[in-house]
Design a protein around this motif. Structure first.
Motif, mmCIF file in Angstrom:
data_model
loop_
_atom_site.group_PDB
_atom_site.id
_atom_site.type_symbol
_atom_site.label_atom_id
_atom_site.label_comp_id
_atom_site.label_asym_id
_atom_site.label_seq_id
_atom_site.Cartn_x
_atom_site.Cartn_y
_atom_site.Cartn_z
ATOM 1 N N THR A 177 -3.849 -3.599 4.385
ATOM 2 C CA THR A 177 -4.160 -2.328 5.041
ATOM 3 C C THR A 177 -2.971 -1.859 5.872
ATOM 4 O O THR A 177 -2.155 -2.664 6.342
ATOM 5 C CB THR A 177 -5.390 -2.465 5.959
ATOM 6 O OG1 THR A 177 -5.096 -3.396 6.994
ATOM 7 C CG2 THR A 177 -6.600 -2.928 5.169
ATOM 8 N N ASP A 189 -2.878 -0.988 8.765
ATOM 9 C CA ASP A 189 -2.940 -1.511 10.127
ATOM 10 C C ASP A 189 -1.882 -2.594 10.364
ATOM 11 O O ASP A 189 -1.399 -2.771 11.482
ATOM 12 C CB ASP A 189 -4.337 -2.084 10.405
ATOM 13 C CG ASP A 189 -4.508 -2.511 11.851
ATOM 14 O OD1 ASP A 189 -4.324 -1.661 12.741
ATOM 15 O OD2 ASP A 189 -4.801 -3.687 12.084
ATOM 16 N N ASP A 198 -7.120 1.717 8.168
ATOM 17 C CA ASP A 198 -7.748 0.826 7.203
ATOM 18 C C ASP A 198 -7.423 1.193 5.751
ATOM 19 O O ASP A 198 -7.964 0.591 4.818
ATOM 20 C CB ASP A 198 -9.262 0.786 7.406
ATOM 21 C CG ASP A 198 -9.920 2.151 7.198
ATOM 22 O OD1 ASP A 198 -9.188 3.153 7.036
ATOM 23 O OD2 ASP A 198 -11.169 2.220 7.208
ATOM 24 N N CYS A 199 -6.532 2.154 5.563
ATOM 25 C CA CYS A 199 -6.148 2.553 4.196
ATOM 26 C C CYS A 199 -5.333 1.449 3.515
ATOM 27 O O CYS A 199 -4.561 0.741 4.160
ATOM 28 C CB CYS A 199 -5.325 3.837 4.221
ATOM 29 S SG CYS A 199 -6.285 5.338 4.408
ATOM 30 N N ARG A 200 -5.487 1.380 2.217
ATOM 31 C CA ARG A 200 -4.679 0.474 1.399
ATOM 32 C C ARG A 200 -3.789 1.275 0.462
ATOM 33 O O ARG A 200 -3.473 0.832 -0.645
ATOM 34 C CB ARG A 200 -5.573 -0.495 0.608
ATOM 35 C CG ARG A 200 -6.409 -1.420 1.485
ATOM 36 C CD ARG A 200 -7.229 -2.388 0.659
ATOM 37 N NE ARG A 200 -8.135 -3.175 1.495
ATOM 38 C CZ ARG A 200 -7.806 -4.345 2.057
ATOM 39 N NH1 ARG A 200 -6.606 -4.842 1.866
ATOM 40 N NH2 ARG A 200 -8.676 -4.998 2.807
ATOM 41 N N PRO A 255 0.806 -1.231 0.000
ATOM 42 C CA PRO A 255 0.000 0.000 0.000
ATOM 43 C C PRO A 255 0.839 1.281 0.000
ATOM 44 O O PRO A 255 0.730 2.111 0.892
ATOM 45 C CB PRO A 255 -0.819 -0.129 1.288
ATOM 46 C CG PRO A 255 0.075 -0.880 2.215
ATOM 47 C CD PRO A 255 0.819 -1.872 1.353
ATOM 48 N N CYS A 304 -3.616 9.442 6.052
ATOM 49 C CA CYS A 304 -3.900 8.009 5.996
ATOM 50 C C CYS A 304 -4.505 7.540 7.321
ATOM 51 O O CYS A 304 -4.275 8.137 8.375
ATOM 52 C CB CYS A 304 -2.617 7.219 5.721
ATOM 53 S SG CYS A 304 -1.965 7.432 4.049
#
Length: 339
Positions: A200, A202, A232-234, A162, A229
């Motif tokens: 993600t 995370d 849970d962002c990719r 990501p 960001c």
């Protein structure tokens, strides 16, 4: 993999070695071989490299001091390299072959025909290199030396990472075996196999991060240009060597707050003058912070046990990371090169 790759122990020369991203990629690819020598003129990068690869011989030298006889004497069959990118960037004034920082790579191109044992080459550079005169010189030379080659423009997001960091890559091998994919004359924009979507953030974000990574007021006053960001962002933006020193175009920031809270804070901020004390106060509530060096290492697919020595400052960490490579992309290219 071919029988040759399974039985042969390759000997690698890692040029412009930096903090060892290519070395990490080789290890990740799982091909039998050894980095015989790493070469870089940056003493700080060499210190980091040595702390992570204490058994590797490092030359703290200008690459132009390496003679063809010396390289031949190392009995290496593979060159992994990431030459200076400044000659091919806007910040570097796009001087191309007229930039002195391109001299060492031009020197390597010149002596390539004298390197009798080299059978494999992997080269990385910045997006834009593909339009340069130096690229044309390089491709012409490897063709003259009977290498098959394939060029790529690859972003880590295409291999499940990501982070946006599109780079130019060229893999080349001496003309003795075909590629195990359909080679193209044009630059390929993806690798021959499919990968999962990016994980993600995370998975790489630390917990209980020190307050020293929080954005100071001088950065918050320009909060309207931040790329924010969440866990849970990719995705995340490319991190450059100026990260944490400048804001615009140097990389993303992160918050533990959810999107609704961030939106409310920005609504409050936008009702004030951008950069004012009230604007800054409104954004402080979401505790925006920089990514830590460890988090960026993981985004660039360095192994989890990779470390920066305590002697390396935070600023030096970011500069070294900004000049490094994405390990996952190069690992996948190495696998393709040796299939």
């Amino acid at each position: 993999m071919s029988d040759a790759s399974d039985t042969c122990c390759h000997r690698i020369l890692e040029l412009y070695s930096g903090i060892g991203g290519m070395h990490c990629a080789w290890n990740s690819a799982g091909i039998k071989g050894k980095v015989v020598v790493a070469v870089d003129i940056n003493t700080v990068a060499n210190e980091v490299y040595q702390s992570n690869f204490p058994d590797t011989n490092i030359f703290n030298r200008n690459i132009q001091s390496l003679t063809s006889d010396e390289i031949n004497g190392l009995k290496v069959d593979t060159i992994l390299m990431s030459p200076p990118c400044q000659p091919f960037t806007r910040n570097g004034k796009l001087l191309d072959e007229n930039d002195t920082r391109a001299n060492s790579f031009l020197y390597l191109i010149k002596i390539l025909e004298k390197l009798k044992n080299i059978k494999y080459i992997l080269m990385e550079n910045v997006k834009g290199f593909e339009n340069s005169t130096v690229r044309d010189i390089f491709i012409k030379k490897i063709q003259q030396c009977n290498f098959n080659y394939q060029e790529f423009l690859i972003c880590p997001t295409t291999v499940g990472i990501p982070n946006s960091r599109c780079r130019y890559y060229c893999i080349a091998k001496i003309n003795h075996s075909p590629w195990h994919f359909k080679r193209k004359d044009e630059i390929m924009q993806c690798l021959p196999k499919q990968y999962d979507e990016p994980f993600t953030l995370d998975e790489i974000l630390e917990v209980d991060v020190s307050d020293k990574f929080l954005l100071k007021d001088k950065f918050l006053k320009r909060g309207n240009i931040l790329d924010i960001c969440y866990r849970d962002c990719r995705r995340s933006c490319c991190f450059t060597k100026a990260y944490s020193h400048y804001l615009e175009g140097t990389g993303s920031v992160v918050t533990e707050a959810n999107r609704d809270i961030v939106q409310k804070c920005y609504e409050l901020a936008n009702n004030t003058e951008v950069g004012s004390d009230e604007f800054i106060k409104a954004l402080k509530g979401i505790k925006l912070r920089f990514f830590t060096p460890k988090e960026i290492l993981l985004l660039m697919a360095f192994p989890k046990n990779y470390v920066f020595p305590d002697t390396i400052t935070l600023k030096q960490c970011y500069r070294l990371l900004g000049n490094s490579v994405n390990v996952k992309v190069i690992s996948e290219l190495i696998k393709i090169l040796f299939e």
